[in-house]
Design an enzyme around this catalytic site. Structure first.
Site: not given
Ligand code: PBG
Ligand code: ZN
Length: 279
Positions: A150, A203
């Site tokens: 991520k 992601k």
């Molecule tokens: C939080 C989380 C995020 C997303 C999914 N879980 C945001 C982040 O890490 O700030 C993002 C999902 C999206 O942008 O569609 N852990």
């Molecule tokens: Zn988070």
């Protein structure tokens, strides 16, 4: 986000039924608690919003695969994904303290009927800790979908708005990954697989399609990709202005993700895609 809404628990079972009738097999649940605090207590409370939603969904649609996002940011008053400590003008996310709360969260989701848990926090060692705790509590059938790679991305903006979870201070770069570093991504995926992840996820999606391809080839594991809020919002905005044909653009993106090796795509277009692919 256009076309994306927060739903109250009392409407969730009907939505699950509609989703199942469209032919979709799985959903990913995110919760927004009534109150946020410094311990993210809403994340792991027995009557938390996700726990209640799971019971409602499972009573009406037991066959729909319910996957839960496991993170603390939506439940923390400061919006970070973990427990923080502030030292002067620096702040730290406390890895091990956070992992303990993530384990509690995953266990409470499993107890409420989750089929899989999906940790999205990026703390070190959380997959192994969650796997061990699930097994020790007779949830050995509950799977783990790990947000393994991520990246610290600017494409999460619309989600943070929608989930009311932008960090109040600092940013997420100490725990999310440097998008310039592909080797680190592969190492993170290898660690999560070692620790027991059943599915690994990359992601965001489109800017990381090279990582997706490499992960699928190197590890041969079921591989998911999360097409995130900013990627969705870009196409929506362009379509609204008449710059892009939404349906054609979305089908092209989704097929590109499949071509790059995605076994599973997490997308805000799931409902529309179910209809479009049928047509
Ligand atoms: C939080 C989380 C995020 C997303 C999914 N879980 C945001 C982040 O890490 O700030 C993002 C999902 C999206 O942008 O569609 N852990
Ligand atoms: Zn988070």
């Amino acid at each position: 986000m256009p076309g994306v809404f927060q739903l109250p628990v009392k409407e969730i079972a009907d939505e699950a039924r509609r989703v199942q009738d469209l032919g979709l097999q799985a959903i990913l649940l995110f919760g927004i608690p009534a109150k946020k605090d410094e311990q993210a207590s809403g994340a792991y409370s027995e009557d938390g919003v996700v726990q209640e939603a799971l019971r409602a969904i499972k009573s009406k649609c037991p066959e729909l695969v319910a996957i839960t996002d496991v993170c603390l940011c939506e439940y923390m008053s400061h919006g970070h994904c973990g427990v923080t400590r502030i030292d002067g003008d620096h702040f730290h996310v406390l890895n091990d303290e956070t992992v303990e709360l993530l384990v509690e969260t995953a266990l409470s989701h499993a107890a409420a009927g989750a089929d899989m848990v999906a940790p999205s926090d990026m703390m070190d060692g959380r997959i192994g800790a969650i796997r061990e705790a699930l097994d020790a509590n007779s949830f050995d059938q509950v799977g783990i979908l790990s947000y393994a790679a991520k990246f610290a991305s600017s494409f999460y903006g619309p989600f943070r708005e929608a989930a009311e979870s932008p960090p109040r201070f600092g940013d997420r770069r100490s725990y999310q990954m440097d998008f310039a570093n592909a080797n680190e991504a592969l190492r993170e995926v290898a660690l999560d697989i070692d620790e027991g992840a059943d599915i690994v996820m990359i992601k965001p999606a489109l800017p990381y399609i090279d990582i997706l391809w490499r992960v699928r080839k190197r590890f041969g594991k079921p591989t998911a990709v999360y097409h995130v809020s900013g990627e969705y919002a870009m196409v929506k905005a362009a379509a609204k202005k008449g710059i892009l044909d939404e349906r054609a653009a979305v089908l092209e993106i989704m097929i590109a993700l499949k071509r790059a090796g995605a076994d599973i795509i997490v997308t805000y277009w799931a409902r529309e895609l179910a209809n479009w692919t049928r047509e």
